[in-house]
Design a protein around this motif. Sequence first.
Motif, PDB file in Angstrom:
ATOM      1  N   ASP A   1      40.020 -12.097 -15.140  1.00 25.87           N
ATOM      2  CA  ASP A   1      40.351 -12.131 -16.708  1.00 25.87           C
ATOM      3  C   ASP A   1      41.206 -10.978 -17.010  1.00 25.87           C
ATOM      4  OD1 ASP A   1      40.567 -13.759 -18.676  1.00 25.87           O
ATOM      5  OD2 ASP A   1      39.212 -12.674 -19.822  1.00 25.87           O
TER       6      ASP A   1
ATOM      7  N   ARG B   1      44.720 -16.204 -17.324  1.00 24.29           N
ATOM      8  CA  ARG B   1      43.610 -16.597 -18.151  1.00 24.29           C
ATOM      9  C   ARG B   1      43.800 -17.544 -19.119  1.00 24.29           C
ATOM     10  NH1 ARG B   1      44.845 -12.452 -22.780  1.00 24.29           N
ATOM     11  NH2 ARG B   1      46.970 -12.617 -22.610  1.00 24.29           N
TER      12      ARG B   1
ATOM     13  N   SER C   1      44.641 -10.697 -15.177  1.00 26.19           N
ATOM     14  CA  SER C   1      45.566 -11.693 -15.654  1.00 26.19           C
ATOM     15  C   SER C   1      46.148 -11.123 -17.055  1.00 26.19           C
ATOM     16  CB  SER C   1      44.960 -12.764 -16.060  1.00 26.19           C
ATOM     17  OG  SER C   1      45.892 -13.771 -16.490  1.00 26.19           O
TER      18      SER C   1
END
Length: 287
Positions: free
Chosen positions: A13, A140, A16
Amino acid sequence: MKRFEYHQPQSLDEASALLAELGTQASIIAGGTDLLVEIKEELRKPLHVVDIKKLPGLGDLSFDASEGLRFGALVTARQIETWAPVIEHYPNLRTAVSLLGSIQVRNRATVVGNVCRASPSADTIPPLVADGASLEVYNRTGERTIAIEEFFTGPGRTVLAPGDIVTGISVPPPQPASGRAYIKHGRRKAMELATVGVAVSLDSDGDTCREIRIALGAVAPTPIRARNAEALSRGRALDLSAIAAIADAAMAESTPISNVRASADYRREMVGVLTRRAIGQAMGGIQ
Ligand SMILES: Cc1cc2nc3c(=O)[nH]c(=O)nc-3n(C[C@@H](O)[C@@H](O)[C@H](O)COP(=O)(O)OP(=O)(O)OC[C@H]3O[C@@H](n4cnc5c(N)ncnc54)[C@H](O)[C@@H]3O)c2cc1C
């Protein structure tokens, strides 16, 4: 070497989000065997380099007779080369990785990086195309799967957008009575990029060819399927005259360029020669 800012995110996450925010200023680094050379030679000048080596779950490698092969973005060419299920079930991919650079390079280079670099001459792409592989992409904002054939848009270009990270590649399981081959042609025996690469995966039905996929590397702006050649092969006994016609069709489908490594005419001729040989090898390896 141009200076860049180095980032080492700890989660997909975070990586990204960083890649989405930095956009075209950032490049992912995995093994670095392409990226660092390109930065050093000033072919690429990223202001930010995002290292994915600390991201969890990208080192997985698995094979299952019903699921097929799956490897994560950090699996190296050398791991694939030496892994028994690949040696047994995917000899085309095994050959491709064993011909990539040297053992030192293969210990760092990832197969996902080889695919993402999107070089028309990349060794691992033709066998993955012939085997119908797909890429798993994390962003994400969502995850998606892309068929490898739809991944490339030109030399060095892919459908990836800022924030995308390829997390792994899946390859379907081998069918019963199937054979595979990859043949690379270059000027030298080692440490040489392919002048032409041909991969064949075929499923047989007794004496006839049930399904065949022929993938060509280094003879078009992206790796391609020789679909006319494939259509000529299906449902047919692959005797010498059939194979000669299929090889001619593959030649006609290639659109090579001339460059320092070979002329277009030579490459086209070699597509015919290698397609013949690769079909023969795949038939000989049917298991
Ligand atoms: C001496 C030498 C010899 C070589 N010989 C050959 C050869 O014979 N055949 C051949 O095919 N190649 C050859 N190569 C190139 C080969 O090493 C690379 O293509 C390698 O496989 C790339 O993997 P990497 O992990 O090093 O990628 P990196 O260099 O880290 O990255 C390559 C590209 O992919 C992107 N990328 C990497 N991982 C991801 C990801 N998970 N998601 C999205 N994008 C990503 C990067 O941003 C970069 O654009 C050679 C390289 C060297 C230095």
